[in-house]
Write a protein that holds these residues in place. Structure first.
Motif, PDB file in Angstrom:
ATOM      1  N   HIS B 149      50.890  28.101  83.325  1.00  0.00           N
ATOM      2  CA  HIS B 149      50.707  28.063  85.184  1.00  0.00           C
ATOM      3  C   HIS B 149      51.868  29.051  85.972  1.00  0.00           C
ATOM      4  N   PRO B 150      51.495  30.287  85.676  1.00  0.00           N
ATOM      5  CA  PRO B 150      52.638  30.832  86.518  1.00  0.00           C
ATOM      6  C   PRO B 150      52.733  31.214  87.835  1.00  0.00           C
ATOM      7  N   GLU B 151      51.726  30.500  88.783  1.00  0.00           N
ATOM      8  CA  GLU B 151      51.617  31.074  89.543  1.00  0.00           C
ATOM      9  C   GLU B 151      52.977  31.029  91.355  1.00  0.00           C
ATOM     10  N   GLY B 152      52.357  31.166  92.083  1.00  0.00           N
ATOM     11  CA  GLY B 152      54.262  31.385  92.646  1.00  0.00           C
ATOM     12  C   GLY B 152      55.453  31.759  91.773  1.00  0.00           C
ATOM     13  N   SER B 153      55.188  31.981  90.479  1.00  0.00           N
ATOM     14  CA  SER B 153      56.613  32.508  90.794  1.00  0.00           C
ATOM     15  C   SER B 153      56.667  34.117  89.891  1.00  0.00           C
ATOM     16  N   TRP B 154      57.588  34.524  89.493  1.00  0.00           N
ATOM     17  CA  TRP B 154      57.626  36.429  89.383  1.00  0.00           C
ATOM     18  C   TRP B 154      57.873  36.239  88.385  1.00  0.00           C
ATOM     19  N   TRP B 155      56.478  37.679  87.723  1.00  0.00           N
ATOM     20  CA  TRP B 155      57.261  37.999  86.234  1.00  0.00           C
ATOM     21  C   TRP B 155      56.471  39.470  85.848  1.00  0.00           C
ATOM     22  N   VAL B 156      56.347  39.561  84.927  1.00  0.00           N
ATOM     23  CA  VAL B 156      56.317  40.661  84.762  1.00  0.00           C
ATOM     24  C   VAL B 156      55.612  40.486  83.395  1.00  0.00           C
ATOM     25  N   ALA B 157      53.723  40.788  83.233  1.00  0.00           N
ATOM     26  CA  ALA B 157      53.156  40.596  81.730  1.00  0.00           C
ATOM     27  C   ALA B 157      52.701  40.811  80.971  1.00  0.00           C
ATOM     28  N   LEU B 158      52.251  41.665  79.396  1.00  0.00           N
ATOM     29  CA  LEU B 158      51.205  42.021  79.113  1.00  0.00           C
ATOM     30  C   LEU B 158      49.883  40.772  78.749  1.00  0.00           C
ATOM     31  N   ASP B 159      48.570  41.404  79.130  1.00  0.00           N
ATOM     32  CA  ASP B 159      47.298  40.758  79.112  1.00  0.00           C
ATOM     33  C   ASP B 159      47.184  40.562  78.365  1.00  0.00           C
ATOM     34  N   HIS B 160      47.964  39.724  77.365  1.00  0.00           N
ATOM     35  CA  HIS B 160      47.652  39.366  75.823  1.00  0.00           C
ATOM     36  C   HIS B 160      46.214  39.174  75.643  1.00  0.00           C
ATOM     37  N   THR B 161      45.400  38.114  75.957  1.00  0.00           N
ATOM     38  CA  THR B 161      43.849  37.824  76.136  1.00  0.00           C
ATOM     39  C   THR B 161      43.152  39.193  75.973  1.00  0.00           C
ATOM     40  N   ALA B 162      42.919  40.102  77.435  1.00  0.00           N
ATOM     41  CA  ALA B 162      42.648  41.021  77.014  1.00  0.00           C
ATOM     42  C   ALA B 162      42.769  42.139  75.942  1.00  0.00           C
ATOM     43  N   LEU B 163      44.164  41.965  76.300  1.00  0.00           N
ATOM     44  CA  LEU B 163      44.503  43.384  74.243  1.00  0.00           C
ATOM     45  C   LEU B 163      44.170  42.889  73.308  1.00  0.00           C
ATOM     46  N   ALA B 164      43.988  41.147  72.834  1.00  0.00           N
ATOM     47  CA  ALA B 164      43.334  40.705  71.705  1.00  0.00           C
ATOM     48  C   ALA B 164      42.154  41.413  71.540  1.00  0.00           C
ATOM     49  N   ALA B 165      41.650  40.642  72.856  1.00  0.00           N
ATOM     50  CA  ALA B 165      40.219  41.096  73.093  1.00  0.00           C
ATOM     51  C   ALA B 165      39.161  42.422  72.774  1.00  0.00           C
ATOM     52  N   ALA B 166      40.781  43.389  73.905  1.00  0.00           N
ATOM     53  CA  ALA B 166      40.176  44.539  73.721  1.00  0.00           C
ATOM     54  C   ALA B 166      39.786  44.992  71.232  1.00  0.00           C
ATOM     55  N   CYS B 167      40.489  44.665  71.245  1.00  0.00           N
ATOM     56  CA  CYS B 167      40.752  45.144  69.601  1.00  0.00           C
ATOM     57  C   CYS B 167      39.853  44.289  68.396  1.00  0.00           C
ATOM     58  N   VAL B 168      39.919  43.414  69.064  1.00  0.00           N
ATOM     59  CA  VAL B 168      37.871  42.696  68.880  1.00  0.00           C
ATOM     60  C   VAL B 168      36.867  43.529  69.357  1.00  0.00           C
ATOM     61  N   HIS B 169      36.503  43.950  70.277  1.00  0.00           N
ATOM     62  CA  HIS B 169      35.910  45.011  70.670  1.00  0.00           C
ATOM     63  C   HIS B 169      35.760  46.002  70.060  1.00  0.00           C
ATOM     64  N   HIS B 170      36.991  46.743  69.892  1.00  0.00           N
ATOM     65  CA  HIS B 170      36.866  48.224  69.436  1.00  0.00           C
ATOM     66  C   HIS B 170      36.185  47.615  67.568  1.00  0.00           C
ATOM     67  N   LEU B 171      37.127  46.949  66.691  1.00  0.00           N
ATOM     68  CA  LEU B 171      36.753  46.668  65.679  1.00  0.00           C
ATOM     69  C   LEU B 171      34.554  46.074  65.204  1.00  0.00           C
ATOM     70  N   ALA B 172      34.674  45.106  66.609  1.00  0.00           N
ATOM     71  CA  ALA B 172      32.850  44.985  66.129  1.00  0.00           C
ATOM     72  C   ALA B 172      31.979  46.251  67.078  1.00  0.00           C
ATOM     73  N   ASP B 173      32.625  46.944  67.987  1.00  0.00           N
ATOM     74  CA  ASP B 173      32.013  48.262  67.746  1.00  0.00           C
ATOM     75  C   ASP B 173      31.668  48.884  66.485  1.00  0.00           C
ATOM     76  N   LEU B 174      32.976  48.920  65.679  1.00  0.00           N
ATOM     77  CA  LEU B 174      32.501  50.310  65.033  1.00  0.00           C
ATOM     78  C   LEU B 174      32.051  49.229  63.241  1.00  0.00           C
ATOM     79  N   GLY B 175      31.675  48.256  63.759  1.00  0.00           N
ATOM     80  CA  GLY B 175      30.266  47.401  62.879  1.00  0.00           C
ATOM     81  C   GLY B 175      31.517  46.461  61.210  1.00  0.00           C
ATOM     82  N   HIS B 176      32.653  46.347  62.362  1.00  0.00           N
ATOM     83  CA  HIS B 176      33.162  45.143  61.406  1.00  0.00           C
ATOM     84  C   HIS B 176      32.212  43.907  62.034  1.00  0.00           C
ATOM     85  N   ARG B 177      32.386  42.406  60.762  1.00  0.00           N
ATOM     86  CA  ARG B 177      31.236  41.731  61.407  1.00  0.00           C
ATOM     87  C   ARG B 177      32.526  40.346  60.752  1.00  0.00           C
TER      88      ARG B 177
END
Lengths: 339, 339
Positions: B149-177
């Motif tokens: 719950h990072p609301e109301g605090s100071w931080w910098v971060a990577l969106d690991h959720t989106a990043l991992a998802a992007a990797c999945v989509h990349h692989l799925a697009d290439l036909g990996h099952r």
DNA sequence: TCGGCGACTCGAACCGGTTCGACTGCGCCG
DNA sequence: CGGCGCAGTCGAACCGGTTCGAGTCGCCGA
């Protein structure tokens, strides 16, 4: 929050609180307990700045390392980690200072403003103005690396001369006759980095001793440079069958260059050098190398510095380490020459 | 050596010297020059401890990072370097503090003894006592990473959720099952490391969305573990054709495991993940990956912290970064399955 | 019974800066 | 010509600890 507050609540004077906490004079068990209770209740901790001002010691050591312009290598990371950990064991904090030279702002902050009790210097050059400057001031410091004339000063270092020579002998024993040397970037060599110079020396002398034909190269601290370097090597002398490297960061690139050129490691081409063990193990085949004991060097540097701080008149000490070559899978008997 | 000495030699009072140097009150040109001359002659610099005591600011920020027990990764090195450099630009020094939890001695030193003006926290956990503690104290700090719950605090971060998802989509697009996920060590996952959790989440959800068959693994932070992990993956499901990893340190081992198993990358098997660019380039074939902008994260963290220090009442700010996937050479269309 | 010693405590000075209030000339304005 | 304001400077207090010298008290031995 300050010592006066504690004193008031405990009904004693500020000096009594100080003595109770430091134990430098006897304090009755009753008052000691009372004071301790107040301290615990309020979670009081004495201010580091005030304490530093009063007794002239900051309980902090400076770790001087080169600015990031040129990438950091894994070795440096291990140094930093082990220095911090070892320092913590002696109750010292570690202040990081990126600094190339003497006159740096950050170097001036460390010394001029007396932010640290002592310093550990990384990335030593054969002629190093920082080392000279500190020696002149008699400022407690320990170098990780040796200058050209390290007599009478405090340091820990790897014997790069011996290490590079050991690599040469290892290759010569395997029958290699034409060997290349992959050094750190030219800019560092020109700046006089001791590991680059001593490594080159050791390599050259040992090669001469064994009658090898050699070429030496400088190589940027990244994979692309490593790959390019292998291309140059094979272009300059296609009969080269082995290389020795000090360049950890280029290692992956060296392997890639060899693969591209169709040289199989270790069948067609042997690779060895001076690299931290955990990095040597990331490449395939794993690198036969003199494993840099970075963590041990860091720890030893802190030990020496602490000794120097505790005994200002102690005679200079040093440690010269020569780790053995770990046989892994990247070297083999010389084959037929060109693939 | 101290301000009184300067004052005497310049024939003025201590306060005048202070004002001349700080410029906080007007000083006549003549005396200013005279003072400056004495200062230059003696190479005088005001003591950091005394200054810190007087004005309550140490000009130092703390960098809290986990103890070395578990190896450091290259990413952490880049953080440290960029934080130190960025801090220097704002005239702050950086104090390193190895600390896992709240009650650590070194953590107490930073805060209790007021050694630093603010802190940057690395290796954030979803439920992080250090973050909570600092928030409670309203102590200026910036986290590199997000708690649950990072609301109301100071931080910098990577969106690991989106990043991992992007990797999945990349692989799925290439036909990996059939795809595997190689996470950080189990011990870190259990401890609640946010990157491990959010990465796993993003991977799992995206895979479900695309109807992929997946298995997830934890893997030690070293080459041997990576190699072992690939063996487990191929043993559990030999038809796996791709993997996504967050584990930089295991990368070399993953490649080795695949080579040993006779899987050619990227022909038989695709590899991708979230890894700092310079490490992605050391393996062959170079890794297609979401490049972790470690240096930028470090710089942003310092910027935020400095802003918070300058404006104590400023509303919380943060940066969530989602770097794009850099297409390199380690992924390709799904092939026939088993080699 | 008195002197002396040791255990314990206190006040004051000090570390090296910063900062506030006050004092001194000086020029300017009315 | 007197009062005002301001530039420039000084002394003193303060930040929060440490440490030294001195003082108090109780107890011991002579």
């Amino acid at each position: 929050m300050n010592i006066g507050e504690i004193a008031r609540r405990a009904g004693v004077s500020r000096s009594t609180v100080s003595y109770a906490l430091s134990g430098k004079r006897p304090v009755s068990e009753d008052t000691r307990r009372k004071i301790q209770q107040v301290v615990d209740e309020l979670g009081y901790r004495p201010s580091a700045s005030a304490r530093a001002l009063a007794n002239g010691r900051t309980s902090t050591i400076g770790l001087v390392f080169p600015p990031a312009g040129n990438h950091y290598t894994g070795m440096q990371l291990d140094f930093i980690g082990s220095v911090v950990e070892a320092a913590a064991a002696y109750d010292y904090d570690v202040l990081l200072s990126p600094s190339g030279v003497d006159s740096d702002r950050s170097f001036q902050r460390l010394l001029g403003e007396r932010r640290v009790d002592g310093a550990i210097l990384m990335e030593i050059r054969l002629a190093d103005d920082r080392v000279d400057h500190l020696a002149e001031l008699d400022f407690p410091s320990v170098a990780i690396g040796r200058t050209a004339h390290p007599e009478g000063s405090w340091w820990v270092a790897l014997d790069h001369t011996a290490l590079a020579a050991a690599c040469v002998h290892h290759l010569a024993d395997l029958g290699h006759r034409r060997v290349a040397f992959v050094n750190r970037p030219e800019q560092l060599l020109r700046a006089g980095y001791e590991s680059a110079h001593r490594g080159l020396d050791g390599f050259t002398k040992a090669a001469a001793e064994r009658g090898l034909t050699v070429r030496t190269y400088c190589c940027g601290d990244d994979a692309a440079s490593g790959q390019g370097c292998v291309e140059r090597i094979l272009h300059d002398d296609p009969d080269t069958t082995a290389l020795v490297t000090l360049n950890e960061a280029a290692l992956g690139g060296l392997y890639r260059g060899l693969a591209r050129a169709g040289r199989h490691v270790p069948r067609d081409f042997s690779v060895t050098g001076v690299v931290a063990g955990r990095w040597a193990e990331t490449v395939t085949p794993q690198l036969t190398a003199a494993d840099v004991p970075a963590a041990e060097l860091g720890r030893l540097a802190v030990e020496l510095l602490v000794e120097r701080l505790d005994h200002p008149d102690a005679p200079p000490r040093h440690h010269l380490l020569t780790p053995p070559i770990s046989l892994r899978a990247s070297t083999g008997p010389a084959g037929v020459g060109t693939a």
